[in-house]
Design a protein around this motif. Structure first.
Motif, PDB file in Angstrom:
ATOM      1  N   PRO A 619       0.969  -1.109   0.188  1.00  0.00           N
ATOM      2  CA  PRO A 619      -0.092   0.123  -0.032  1.00  0.00           C
ATOM      3  C   PRO A 619       0.729   1.382   0.090  1.00  0.00           C
ATOM      4  O   PRO A 619       0.524   2.167  -0.653  1.00  0.00           O
ATOM      5  N   ARG A 620       1.933   1.334   0.549  1.00  0.00           N
ATOM      6  CA  ARG A 620       2.728   2.453   0.631  1.00  0.00           C
ATOM      7  C   ARG A 620       3.331   2.741  -0.575  1.00  0.00           C
ATOM      8  O   ARG A 620       3.756   3.877  -1.055  1.00  0.00           O
ATOM      9  N   GLU A 631       5.259   8.129 -16.487  1.00  0.00           N
ATOM     10  CA  GLU A 631       3.945   6.669 -16.387  1.00  0.00           C
ATOM     11  C   GLU A 631       4.465   6.077 -15.018  1.00  0.00           C
ATOM     12  O   GLU A 631       5.357   5.995 -14.561  1.00  0.00           O
ATOM     13  N   VAL A 632       3.370   5.283 -14.570  1.00  0.00           N
ATOM     14  CA  VAL A 632       3.258   4.388 -13.750  1.00  0.00           C
ATOM     15  C   VAL A 632       2.909   2.811 -14.067  1.00  0.00           C
ATOM     16  O   VAL A 632       1.907   2.854 -14.792  1.00  0.00           O
ATOM     17  N   LEU A 633       3.704   1.964 -13.817  1.00  0.00           N
ATOM     18  CA  LEU A 633       3.551   0.476 -13.985  1.00  0.00           C
ATOM     19  C   LEU A 633       3.439  -0.372 -12.935  1.00  0.00           C
ATOM     20  O   LEU A 633       4.374  -0.365 -12.072  1.00  0.00           O
ATOM     21  N   PHE A 634       2.232  -0.962 -12.565  1.00  0.00           N
ATOM     22  CA  PHE A 634       2.265  -1.661 -11.443  1.00  0.00           C
ATOM     23  C   PHE A 634       2.432  -3.306 -11.550  1.00  0.00           C
ATOM     24  O   PHE A 634       2.094  -3.611 -12.838  1.00  0.00           O
ATOM     25  N   TYR A 635       2.817  -3.880 -10.670  1.00  0.00           N
ATOM     26  CA  TYR A 635       3.234  -5.537 -10.888  1.00  0.00           C
ATOM     27  C   TYR A 635       2.456  -5.900  -9.291  1.00  0.00           C
ATOM     28  O   TYR A 635       2.535  -5.410  -8.291  1.00  0.00           O
ATOM     29  N   ALA A 636       1.967  -7.287  -9.322  1.00  0.00           N
ATOM     30  CA  ALA A 636       1.560  -7.995  -8.516  1.00  0.00           C
ATOM     31  C   ALA A 636       1.414  -9.575  -8.938  1.00  0.00           C
ATOM     32  O   ALA A 636       1.268  -9.690  -9.800  1.00  0.00           O
ATOM     33  N   LEU A 637       1.467 -10.148  -7.856  1.00  0.00           N
ATOM     34  CA  LEU A 637       1.227 -11.771  -8.159  1.00  0.00           C
ATOM     35  C   LEU A 637      -0.291 -11.790  -8.414  1.00  0.00           C
ATOM     36  O   LEU A 637      -0.439 -12.670  -9.441  1.00  0.00           O
ATOM     37  N   ASP A 638      -1.096 -11.168  -7.876  1.00  0.00           N
ATOM     38  CA  ASP A 638      -2.618 -11.401  -7.958  1.00  0.00           C
ATOM     39  C   ASP A 638      -3.247 -10.509  -9.158  1.00  0.00           C
ATOM     40  O   ASP A 638      -3.221  -9.210  -8.898  1.00  0.00           O
ATOM     41  N   GLY A 639      -3.588 -11.093 -10.146  1.00  0.00           N
ATOM     42  CA  GLY A 639      -4.071 -10.156 -11.014  1.00  0.00           C
ATOM     43  C   GLY A 639      -5.318  -9.312 -10.566  1.00  0.00           C
ATOM     44  O   GLY A 639      -5.955  -8.219 -11.181  1.00  0.00           O
ATOM     45  N   SER A 640      -5.894  -9.861  -9.453  1.00  0.00           N
ATOM     46  CA  SER A 640      -7.499  -8.976  -9.021  1.00  0.00           C
ATOM     47  C   SER A 640      -7.082  -7.969  -7.867  1.00  0.00           C
ATOM     48  O   SER A 640      -7.906  -7.505  -7.278  1.00  0.00           O
ATOM     49  N   ASN A 641      -5.688  -7.893  -7.747  1.00  0.00           N
ATOM     50  CA  ASN A 641      -5.371  -6.863  -6.635  1.00  0.00           C
ATOM     51  C   ASN A 641      -6.164  -5.506  -7.032  1.00  0.00           C
ATOM     52  O   ASN A 641      -6.100  -4.879  -8.144  1.00  0.00           O
ATOM     53  N   ALA A 642      -6.451  -4.725  -6.069  1.00  0.00           N
ATOM     54  CA  ALA A 642      -7.387  -3.721  -6.103  1.00  0.00           C
ATOM     55  C   ALA A 642      -6.862  -2.265  -6.685  1.00  0.00           C
ATOM     56  O   ALA A 642      -7.170  -1.834  -7.628  1.00  0.00           O
ATOM     57  N   ALA A 645      -6.066  -3.463 -10.329  1.00  0.00           N
ATOM     58  CA  ALA A 645      -7.183  -3.281 -11.143  1.00  0.00           C
ATOM     59  C   ALA A 645      -7.823  -1.927 -11.595  1.00  0.00           C
ATOM     60  O   ALA A 645      -8.186  -1.579 -12.586  1.00  0.00           O
ATOM     61  N   ALA A 646      -7.668  -0.992 -10.442  1.00  0.00           N
ATOM     62  CA  ALA A 646      -8.011   0.396 -10.563  1.00  0.00           C
ATOM     63  C   ALA A 646      -7.060   0.882 -11.536  1.00  0.00           C
ATOM     64  O   ALA A 646      -7.486   1.724 -12.511  1.00  0.00           O
ATOM     65  N   HIS A 647      -5.647   0.636 -11.490  1.00  0.00           N
ATOM     66  CA  HIS A 647      -4.962   1.361 -12.491  1.00  0.00           C
ATOM     67  C   HIS A 647      -5.381   0.835 -14.061  1.00  0.00           C
ATOM     68  O   HIS A 647      -5.222   1.752 -14.959  1.00  0.00           O
ATOM     69  N   ARG A 648      -5.718  -0.366 -13.977  1.00  0.00           N
ATOM     70  CA  ARG A 648      -5.910  -0.770 -15.647  1.00  0.00           C
ATOM     71  C   ARG A 648      -7.139  -0.010 -15.978  1.00  0.00           C
ATOM     72  O   ARG A 648      -7.243  -0.052 -17.293  1.00  0.00           O
ATOM     73  N   ALA A 649      -7.843  -0.056 -15.045  1.00  0.00           N
ATOM     74  CA  ALA A 649      -9.263   0.539 -15.538  1.00  0.00           C
ATOM     75  C   ALA A 649      -9.155   1.969 -16.042  1.00  0.00           C
ATOM     76  O   ALA A 649     -10.023   2.327 -16.895  1.00  0.00           O
ATOM     77  N   LYS A 650      -8.228   2.611 -15.554  1.00  0.00           N
ATOM     78  CA  LYS A 650      -7.705   3.999 -16.203  1.00  0.00           C
ATOM     79  C   LYS A 650      -6.844   3.935 -17.555  1.00  0.00           C
ATOM     80  O   LYS A 650      -6.440   4.852 -18.028  1.00  0.00           O
TER      81      LYS A 650
END
Length: 725
Positions: A619-620, A631-642, A645-650
């Motif tokens: 979270p931090r 640009e910002v690029l997020f990564y996470a093991l879980d594709g459903s990470n909130a 998902a919010a980042h992809r929605a944008k």
């Protein structure tokens, strides 16, 4: 009143690059106030008055109040001595001509112990200012005498010793204006502009495009003149001579008046003008003979001396000289009149800060010879109204750029090209530079390599010219920044694996990669040093390497705290986690909020056309996204990470794990990428256990560098982890 013990300077550390305090280098000082912790400024009788009397310009310091007089308000309300020392040091630097407005003082977990920082362009200057500021503050606390002027002089002397000269500083400032990074390569004026394979170098007003052959030609004035004459550039007739008698014989052949000068001198030394008598010519021979390897006698060209600066074949600035005269009063000697009528000019001085030189009779044999020709000595007392010529040249500091005639500019440009210099100072004599040389009888008398820029930057009269900008525009095209892709990776665990993978993928993408990580220092696939490369100096070595066109750097929180980042900006900044707090006690970093301020440094420096790669499961770190200029690029093991998902929605880019493979997603689009399970197995067999999160960070970083999903997949399939030692 009782005396107070000195404030102890527990630790002094120079942070060379972006750090938790600011983007720029600072000096960080750990202070122990001791008993003064119980005596803020308003509880020390007479302290505020003594301090503001010593440094009256403290009223200009806004401090946190945000307005003029803000710091004085804090003094009256009561502030601690660490904060006061910060402002004292800043004011001393301002007085010494090294202005800085940035400083901060923060308490630590130890009672009476503070961290104080201030902006510092040079470490030695900063340390000198700290020592003087510390001494001044203790004198004000204990009501002791202190010579502020002497302290400022000592700091100013250190500035003169350590800082770039005015010509180099102007070029570096112009590079900074264009966001071109620079690295100082020695204690003098050798500076690298840009990084790696895209760098250029300057040494004052010489560049890595300046030909050594051209420099050699420019030093030989006779050869210079013959080459210019061959291409039709007007030059004064002249010959080389070997004795006073030959000099006079040549003068008679050329026709009087003549000029006598050294063949390879500079800055006008040993040049005597307008000679008409045999004794003067022979005396001038001896003056010139001491300054160069050969003596030239030339036909005298009437008119004013001019210096034109040519950069990349174009005339970018011009300055005119003027003669220096005194007028007798029947009372004072020539020496006294020079001091009264010439040296009192505020534009004259002994340092490069002044556009005109101070004239010291006795130090310049040409001046003494000119006095002798007029029948006076430095100790003569001229009659009232008698005009005495003191200096014929050496005062080229009146800007006349706008007056240069196009025909004059063409001749000067041709002269520089003929010699072969990309940057040249061309000396020209003419009665009127606004007219063609053929019309005025003017001529070019010298072409100089490595010309000084001060006369154009700080003319005695007229407008300063943007010569630094002209040189930068000559070295770098409009769309060039001198930058190469830099990837900075901050991870408490697995940073070496991410770094090695990203470097491998860049290598497959056709880059010559330099890598500095905890596994060592690498050039391409070759390890050149096994010592931990996650340090400022290792990364700096890569930025200086002309063979490198991409750099990957592993930055631990400790290295950022110890040195700052090795680069000012990066293409991709990566932060994987908020771990490692227990390893930073010596830096007094004990909370997550404090660690956040350290790690955000890596994201703060991302370029606007770059990207921040962040672990969406932290979270931090998600909070850091708003700090990125790119640009910002997020990564996470879980594709459903909130957050992911919010980042992809944008419409943002993200990387996650699905069925053992990395999925590269942008908005609703998904591309299945590298198989991570097989690579994890190879790491395990090599005795180097890692995790899927580490590999995802590497995939996300490569995608942020716009490496194709296909190449990323192939690269991870072919990466071979080294066996654990």
């Amino acid at each position: 009143m009782s005396r107070h013990d000195d404030i102890k300077l527990l630790r002094v550390n120079y942070l060379r690059g972006p750090n938790m305090w600011t983007y720029r280098p600072v000096l960080e000082v750990w202070l122990d106030l001791g008993g003064l912790e119980d005596h803020p400024s308003h509880l020390l009788p007479g302290f505020n008055e003594r301090l503001t009397t010593a440094l009256p310009a403290l009223i200009e310091h806004h401090c946190g109040v945000g307005e003029r007089g803000g710091f004085l308000q804090r003094l009256q309300e009561g502030t601690w001595m660490g904060h006061v020392l910060e402002h004292v040091v800043i004011e001393l630097l301002n007085l010494a001509g090294m202005p800085t407005g940035f400083g901060q003082t923060r308490s630590t977990s130890g009672r009476g112990v503070y961290r104080m920082v201030f902006r510092a362009r040079d470490e030695q200057v900063a340390r000198c200012a700290l020592a003087e500021g510390h001494a001044l503050l203790m004198a004000a606390i204990n009501a002791d005498a202190f010579d502020v002027d002497a302290a400022v002089t000592r700091i100013r002397d250190k500035v003169d010793d350590c800082y770039l000269g005015p010509s180099t500083a102007a070029i570096v400032a112009a590079a900074t204006d264009r966001r071109i990074p620079h690295i100082r390569l020695n204690e003098g004026n050798l500076v690298q502009l840009g990084h790696g394979a895209r760098q250029r170098r300057i040494w004052t007003a010489e560049t890595d495009m300046t030909s050594a052959i051209a420099e050699g030609i420019a030093r030989d004035k006779d050869l210079t003149k013959s080459l210019l004459k061959a291409v039709g550039v007007p030059v004064p007739e002249g010959v080389a001579v070997k004795s006073p008698a030959e000099a006079w014989e040549a003068a008679e052949d050329l026709g009087l008046p003549v000029v006598v000068k050294p063949s390879d001198g500079n800055h006008g030394r040993g040049v005597t003008l307008d000679l008409k008598k045999r004794e003067d010519v022979e005396a001038a021979f001896h003056v010139a003979d001491k300054e160069g390897s050969e003596v030239l006698v030339e036909r005298y060209i009437p008119g004013n001396e001019h210096r034109l600066l040519v950069v990349g074949g174009q005339v970018v600035a011009a300055a005119r000289g003027d003669e220096a005269w005194i007028v007798g009063d029947g009372k004072h000697t020539v020496r006294e009149l020079v001091d009264q009528q010439i040296n009192t000019d505020p534009r004259r001085g002994l340092t490069e800060d002044f556009p005109l030189n101070r004239i010291t009779l006795g130090e310049d044999p040409v001046v003494l010879l000119d006095l002798q020709r007029q029948g006076v000595t430095p100790d003569s007392v001229p009659e009232a109204g008698q005009r005495i010529l003191i200096q014929r040249n050496g005062n080229v500091a009146i800007d006349c750029t706008a007056q240069v005639h196009p025909d004059v500019a063409r001749a000067v440009s041709l002269a520089a090209r003929t010699i072969g210099l990309d940057i040249a100072g061309v000396d020209l004599v003419a009665t009127d530079i606004a007219k063609p040389l053929a019309e005025t009888g003017g001529a070019i008398v010298e072409v100089n390599a490595g010309p000084g820029l001060l006369m154009h930057l700080k003319p005695a009269e007229g407008m300063p010219q943007p010569v630094g900008q002209a040189i930068i525009d000559h070295l770098f095209a409009e769309d060039e920044s001198g930058r190469i892709p830099i990837v900075g990776i901050a991870a408490s665990q697995g940073g070496n694996h991410i770094s090695r993978l990203v470097a491998w993928l860049l290598h497959l993408n056709g880059r010559h990669v330099g890598l500095a990580c905890s596994d060592g220092l690498f050039l391409g696939p070759r390890r050149v040093d096994r010592i931990n490369g996650g340090r400022w100096d290792a990364a700096h070595r890569l930025l200086m390497n002309r063979g490198v066109d991409a750099v990957v750097v592993e930055n631990s929180a400790a290295s950022v705290l110890d040195h700052g980042l090795a680069y000012d900006r990066c293409q991709v900044g990566v932060v994987t986690d908020m771990g490692g707090l227990g390893q930073l006690d010596e830096h007094d970093i004990r909370t997550e909020d404090q660690l956040f301020k350290v790690l955000r440094t890596q994201i703060d420096v991302v370029l606007s056309d770059g990207a921040a790669v962040l672990n969406a499961a932290e979270p931090r770190l998600v909070e850091m996204a708003e700090l990125s200029d790119g640009e910002v690029l997020f990564y996470a093991l879980d594709g459903s990470n909130a957050a992911l998902a919010a980042h992809r929605a944008k419409g943002g880019r993200a990387v996650f794990l699905q069925g053992g493979a990395a999925v590269l997603a942008q908005g609703a689009s998904e591309t299945s990428g590298a198989n991570l399970d097989t690579l994890l197995a190879r790491f395990a067999r090599a005795g180097l256990p890692t995790d899927a999160g580490t590999l995802l960070a590497a995939v996300a970083t490569a995608w942020a560098l716009n490496i194709s999903p296909e190449l990323i997949s192939a690269g991870l399939d072919t990466f071979v982890p080294e066996l654990a030692q």
